[in-house]
Motif scaffolding. Sequence first.
Motif, short mmCIF file in Angstrom:
data_model
loop_
_atom_site.label_atom_id
_atom_site.label_comp_id
_atom_site.label_asym_id
_atom_site.label_seq_id
_atom_site.Cartn_x
_atom_site.Cartn_y
_atom_site.Cartn_z
N PHE A 70 -2.93 9.66 3.36
CA PHE A 70 -4.00 10.21 2.53
C PHE A 70 -3.48 10.39 1.12
O PHE A 70 -2.48 11.09 0.91
N ASP A 71 -4.15 9.79 0.16
CA ASP A 71 -3.65 9.79 -1.22
C ASP A 71 -4.32 10.85 -2.09
O ASP A 71 -5.50 11.15 -1.91
N ASP A 72 -3.58 11.35 -3.04
CA ASP A 72 -4.09 12.08 -4.22
C ASP A 72 -4.27 13.60 -4.05
O ASP A 72 -4.67 14.26 -5.01
N GLY A 73 -4.02 14.14 -2.86
CA GLY A 73 -4.02 15.61 -2.75
C GLY A 73 -5.37 16.29 -2.89
O GLY A 73 -5.46 17.42 -3.36
N LEU A 223 5.56 11.85 -1.78
CA LEU A 223 5.40 11.78 -3.23
C LEU A 223 4.36 10.74 -3.64
O LEU A 223 4.24 9.68 -3.02
N HIS A 224 3.65 11.05 -4.71
CA HIS A 224 2.69 10.10 -5.28
C HIS A 224 2.81 10.15 -6.80
O HIS A 224 1.83 10.19 -7.52
N GLY A 225 4.08 10.23 -7.26
CA GLY A 225 4.36 10.38 -8.69
C GLY A 225 4.02 11.78 -9.16
O GLY A 225 3.59 12.62 -8.38
N ASP A 227 2.44 12.22 -12.62
CA ASP A 227 1.26 12.06 -13.46
C ASP A 227 0.29 10.99 -12.94
O ASP A 227 -0.66 10.65 -13.62
N HIS A 228 0.57 10.43 -11.78
CA HIS A 228 -0.23 9.34 -11.22
C HIS A 228 -0.29 8.15 -12.19
O HIS A 228 -1.34 7.59 -12.47
N TYR A 229 0.88 7.77 -12.71
CA TYR A 229 0.99 6.61 -13.59
C TYR A 229 1.16 5.32 -12.79
O TYR A 229 1.59 5.34 -11.65
#
Length: 321
Positions: A70-73, A223-225, A227-229
Amino acid sequence: MAKLYIIMYHYVRDLKNSRYPNIKGLDYELFKQQIAFLKEHFTIVAMEDVIEAWNSENGKLPENAALLTFDDGYIDNFTAVFPILKEHKVQGSFFIPGKTFTENVLLDVNKIHFTLASAEIHDLVKDVFAFLDQYRSEEAGNLIPANEELFEKYAVASRFDTKETIFVKRILQTVIPETIRNRMSSELFRKYVGMREDKFARELYMNRDQIRCMKREGMFIGLHGYDHYWLGNLTEQEMHADIDRALEVMDGLIDKDNWVLNYPYGSYNLNVMQYIASKGCKAGMVTKVAVADTEIHGRYELPRFDCNDFPPKSKNYLNMQ
Ligand SMILES: [Zn+2]
């Protein structure tokens, strides 16, 4: 390691009754049906099992293993997804950009999603063209190619988006300098969504306590970075800084010697892979679509299916072995 079906989710919500029914997500009812389907036809494994299978000689995954990511929190993860996974006694892996739960700032990626869900795409393309024209008239903007040239290059339809949507996304995600993208996506968000960004961010993302609670209850946090760059498009220094900052704020939520990175937008390169390997990362997830297989894929390039590739949405996964 045997083959592994990694499945990617973003928004999971009661779409019809939500404020933004056009947001690209999976409806809550369909999600419940999908988990039931997966439990019947696959073995849903935990991330720890996957890392173990990579690390040990004879570590093996069961037949038809599936991993849920699941991405992005998003808050949906906590309110909709987590209770269902608990009920079925299966694990989900949640990949959370550091900025979402530390700064109460709305990420550009989400300004764009909710703008797209609230506006007519042709109006948006016109607005983006007008912004680009304005930017070109400023000193820093005189190197930006003509609108037609940009459209030609970046308006390429994807599996789930039209070419116009992809054009708007690419311009606002990565093509032009960050400060300008930031300004553009904020102005469009104000025009079409019309809510205060900090208030919106507070409603959209999980907070640290909710993330902690899920971890305590057996979910995996990755982890998903920060700043989501697009990590693959940053300078080496910028890329290091983003990953270091993400590692710092994830303290206590991840194992620093055994963590997993899910590249925002699936963007990475050799430098990114080498850097995360040197920092204790044990797997990297991309957005290429295929069954993950150690015989074919490196551990830092694990492909993922979209949840739309599985019933009740479709049976595409059968055609992508
Ligand atoms: Zn993301």
